[in-house]
Scaffold this active site. Structure first.
Site, PDB file in Angstrom:
ATOM      1  N   SER A 162      -5.610   5.459   5.153  1.00  0.00           N
ATOM      2  CA  SER A 162      -4.609   4.493   5.575  1.00  0.00           C
ATOM      3  C   SER A 162      -4.635   4.334   7.090  1.00  0.00           C
ATOM      4  O   SER A 162      -4.999   5.264   7.822  1.00  0.00           O
ATOM      5  CB  SER A 162      -3.222   4.980   5.142  1.00  0.00           C
ATOM      6  OG  SER A 162      -2.195   4.254   5.782  1.00  0.00           O
ATOM      7  N   ASP A 171       0.817  -1.216   0.000  1.00  0.00           N
ATOM      8  CA  ASP A 171       0.000   0.000   0.000  1.00  0.00           C
ATOM      9  C   ASP A 171       0.848   1.263   0.000  1.00  0.00           C
ATOM     10  O   ASP A 171       0.465   2.275  -0.596  1.00  0.00           O
ATOM     11  CB  ASP A 171      -0.928  -0.005   1.216  1.00  0.00           C
ATOM     12  CG  ASP A 171      -2.164  -0.845   0.975  1.00  0.00           C
ATOM     13  OD1 ASP A 171      -2.110  -1.753   0.126  1.00  0.00           O
ATOM     14  OD2 ASP A 171      -3.184  -0.589   1.627  1.00  0.00           O
ATOM     15  N   CYS A 191       0.806  -8.258   5.017  1.00  0.00           N
ATOM     16  CA  CYS A 191       0.345  -6.880   4.852  1.00  0.00           C
ATOM     17  C   CYS A 191      -1.121  -6.757   4.454  1.00  0.00           C
ATOM     18  O   CYS A 191      -1.679  -7.609   3.775  1.00  0.00           O
ATOM     19  CB  CYS A 191       1.223  -6.171   3.826  1.00  0.00           C
ATOM     20  SG  CYS A 191       2.902  -5.868   4.451  1.00  0.00           S
ATOM     21  N   ASP A 192      -1.715  -5.693   4.937  1.00  0.00           N
ATOM     22  CA  ASP A 192      -2.950  -5.075   4.505  1.00  0.00           C
ATOM     23  C   ASP A 192      -4.016  -6.038   4.003  1.00  0.00           C
ATOM     24  O   ASP A 192      -4.624  -6.745   4.781  1.00  0.00           O
ATOM     25  CB  ASP A 192      -2.607  -4.003   3.460  1.00  0.00           C
ATOM     26  CG  ASP A 192      -1.832  -2.856   4.096  1.00  0.00           C
ATOM     27  OD1 ASP A 192      -0.763  -3.128   4.651  1.00  0.00           O
ATOM     28  OD2 ASP A 192      -2.305  -1.713   4.081  1.00  0.00           O
ATOM     29  N   GLU A 221      -6.803   4.640  -0.609  1.00  0.00           N
ATOM     30  CA  GLU A 221      -6.421   5.245   0.665  1.00  0.00           C
ATOM     31  C   GLU A 221      -5.904   6.655   0.422  1.00  0.00           C
ATOM     32  O   GLU A 221      -5.232   6.914  -0.570  1.00  0.00           O
ATOM     33  CB  GLU A 221      -5.340   4.417   1.352  1.00  0.00           C
ATOM     34  CG  GLU A 221      -5.828   3.095   1.884  1.00  0.00           C
ATOM     35  CD  GLU A 221      -4.756   2.319   2.622  1.00  0.00           C
ATOM     36  OE1 GLU A 221      -5.111   1.385   3.342  1.00  0.00           O
ATOM     37  OE2 GLU A 221      -3.559   2.640   2.472  1.00  0.00           O
ATOM     38  N   CYS A 276       4.933  -2.359   8.227  1.00  0.00           N
ATOM     39  CA  CYS A 276       5.351  -1.063   8.779  1.00  0.00           C
ATOM     40  C   CYS A 276       4.992  -0.928  10.258  1.00  0.00           C
ATOM     41  O   CYS A 276       3.933  -1.350  10.703  1.00  0.00           O
ATOM     42  CB  CYS A 276       4.744   0.059   7.965  1.00  0.00           C
ATOM     43  SG  CYS A 276       5.330   0.066   6.253  1.00  0.00           S
TER      44      CYS A 276
END
Length: 575
Positions: A486, A96, A137-138, A460, A209
């Site tokens: 985000s 992202d 992730c995401d 986002e 992250c």
């Protein structure tokens, strides 16, 4: 909530049931199939064992996934240690951060459905006995959980773990800091040379992250949903403990097959209520409001926005991790991890400790030995940051179907705000206005036609929110969008406005100067227009041409539903 799947009280007994994989390897007529397995180098002994599909979302462009070959090898070692045969296959993953603020972000949320579908395809075409979902992730975490619920074969999740915080100038940093630093450079508060130093420092290596952004939010929630072993959400990506967790996950999936313990036994109404409670206590990303309903739908459980508000009202916010506060995922891990937060909530009746998990034990049993080790990171229920949760759903004539805000990240002076609308029909237009310093204190930036259909893909908006913060306007300017924000966003950023502009929602009728009233404590979002004026404007509204007319995104835009239902795709029998 409703649930049409089996409850924990009806959990299937462990049996010597026929292996699912026998359909592709047992009997005279399967000699051709066995010959193909032997072409892979598998022995007769390996074919006798439970066959475990290991879904590896490794690639070389996502930092959270760059080390997943190593994690996957540890999973496979654990499977072999416990008498199973691992079979690895891939899944895609979008970064992202890299996809942000260009056309690539249109594909991020949309990739969730592709991930779920591709895992289903592989597990149905090759009937594995169980699955290990190696993610980070995401959208990959919810996509894999959606597939697990849909397939309902023994499955377990292990993530690659969070990135360590970067260091610069004696303080910890993560990705959100550099997005905000760009705004600070534009405001003249930081030099380009210092920005270049940030560039080198904020992302020190592999992992998702380092703040409580979407990836880490979802990986923490897998623990309380019961679909991952304790530690999955917080053990750092670089740690040996993460590798040991991967081995234990591989070992445990073979037992899940032997016990016939399935996602429908685990992802129940009780589990999703627990997930929402943890979400509020941790102050997770607003994207969880898209993903939990989507996963629940596959599990036969209904989550609606009103239920989210009810759980938020009774669940205190106990943590303020980046971007809301000074702490990072490594701090949460050191403070006792998800287990410590869950135990605190269980002890005060805010989470049901009786929910079954992939360990074969209840959630309460899993966290019985946990304790809060740093009260500066995890507060007690008696001393919370706020008595209600980190996320709120707002309603009003601007969002009759609801809108979402991460209220734990909103400055106190912005919890109630009234200001003139500055209306933009794309993210790019809004960013350019910010760059040109056209936004004034008190303004309400409105970014529309960025919803699931209108975007398409519901981008986002980290660049505009980070630019607002970098310009020092985060306590003076609100942002509203039918897109989303985000997990790295902070400030009065209200997303998921439903119905979206592309479906003729009230946000499509807004004009520059319209006064918008935000009241987060009372869950209200309104434009100060009469019903007659609003309806008159909407009667003149003309549906715009689709922005994307070919390929996957065009199909996605035709099939995707509202953000209020998790932006899932319509089922075959839905118009």
């Amino acid at each position: 909530m409703s649930n049409n799947r089996c409850c924990t009280g009806d959990r299937r007994p462990a049996t010597d049931h026929r292996l699912r994989s026998d359909a592709m390897k047992k009997g005279l007529e399967k000699a051709p199939h066995r010959s193909l397995f032997k072409a892979l180098g598998l022995t007769d002994n390996e074919l006798e064992r439970p066959m475990i599909g290991v879904v590896n979302s490794f690639n070389e462009i996502v930092p959270g996934h760059m080390h997943l070959r190593e994690i996957t090898e540890a999973v496979k070692a654990g499977i072999r240690m416990n008498g199973g045969t691992p079979i690895e296959f891939p899944a895609i993953a979008v970064c992202d951060g890299i996809a942000m603020n260009h056309a690539g972000m249109k594909y991020s949320l949309a990739s969730r459905e592709l991930i779920a579908d591709s895992v289903e395809v592989m597990a149905m075409a090759h009937p594995f006995d169980g699955l290990v979902l190696v993610t980070a992730c995401d959208k990959v975490v919810p996509g894999m959980l959606m597939a697990a619920a849909r397939l309902d074969i023994p499955a377990i999740v292990v993530s690659g773990g969070p990135m360590l915080a970067g260091r610069h100038g004696g303080r910890n940093l993560s990705l959100s800091n550099i997005f905000e630093a760009v705004g600070a450079v534009r405001a003249g508060n930081m030099s380009e040379a210092e920005l270049a130093e940030f560039e080198e420092a904020v992302c020190p290596g592999c992992g998702s992250c380092a703040g409580m952004f979407t990836a880490n939010s979802m990986n923490c929630l897998t623990e309380v949903l019961g679909m991952a072993l304790p530690g999955n959400g917080t053990l750092p990506a670089v740690s040996a403990a993460r590798r040991r967790l991967a081995k234990m996950t591989g070992m445990r999936v073979v037992d899940l097959v032997r016990e016939n313990l399935r996602p429908s036994d685990i992802m129940t109404e009780k589990a999703f209520a627990n997930g929402l409670a943890l979400d509020m206590a941790l102050g997770c990303s607003t994207n969880t409001v898209l993903h939990l309903p989507a996963i629940a739908r596959e599990a036969g459980v209904e989550i609606n926005l009103d239920q989210i508000n009810r759980i938020s009202e009774r669940t205190p916010n106990l943590c303020k991790l980046s971007p809301m506060g000074p702490h990072f995922m490594q701090d949460l891990d050191e403070a006792g991890g998800v287990s410590a937060v869950v135990r605190e909530l269980v002890e005060h009746g805010l989470i049901d400790g009786g929910a079954i998990t992939v360990t074969g034990r209840t959630l309460g049993e899993n966290v019985a030995g946990a304790a809060i080790k740093r009260s500066d990171v995890i507060r007690s229920v008696q001393d919370p940051y706020s008595p209600s949760g980190g996320i709120a759903i707002l309603y009003g004539n601007l969002a009759p179907g609801g809108a979402v805000v991460k209220k734990a990240g909103v400055a106190p002076e912005m919890l109630k705000h009234r200001g003139p609308a500055r209306v933009f029909n794309s993210e790019e237009e809004a960013v350019q206005a910010l760059i040109n310093r056209e936004i004034q204190k008190g303004d309400v930036i409105v970014i529309r036609y960025e919803g699931p259909k209108g975007g398409p893909g519901m981008r986002e908006m980290l660049t505009p929110t980070a630019t607002v913060a970098g310009l020092g306007l985060d306590k003076d300017v609100a942002l509203i969008t039918d897109g989303r924000f985000s997990g790295a966003t902070r400030g009065a950023s209200i997303g998921h406005v439903t119905p979206e502009a592309a479906e003729g929602g009230p946000i499509a009728a807004l004009q520059d100067g319209d006064v918008i009233e935000i009241n987060i404590p009372e869950n209200k979002l309104n434009v100060l227009l009469s019903d007659e004026e609003l309806n008159a404007r909407l009667s003149r509204w003309v549906k715009p041409e689709p922005r994307v007319k070919k390929g996957y995104l065009a199909r996605y835009a035709r099939m995707v539903t509202s953000a209020g239902t998790g932006a899932v795709l319509k089922k075959g029998d839905e118009s």
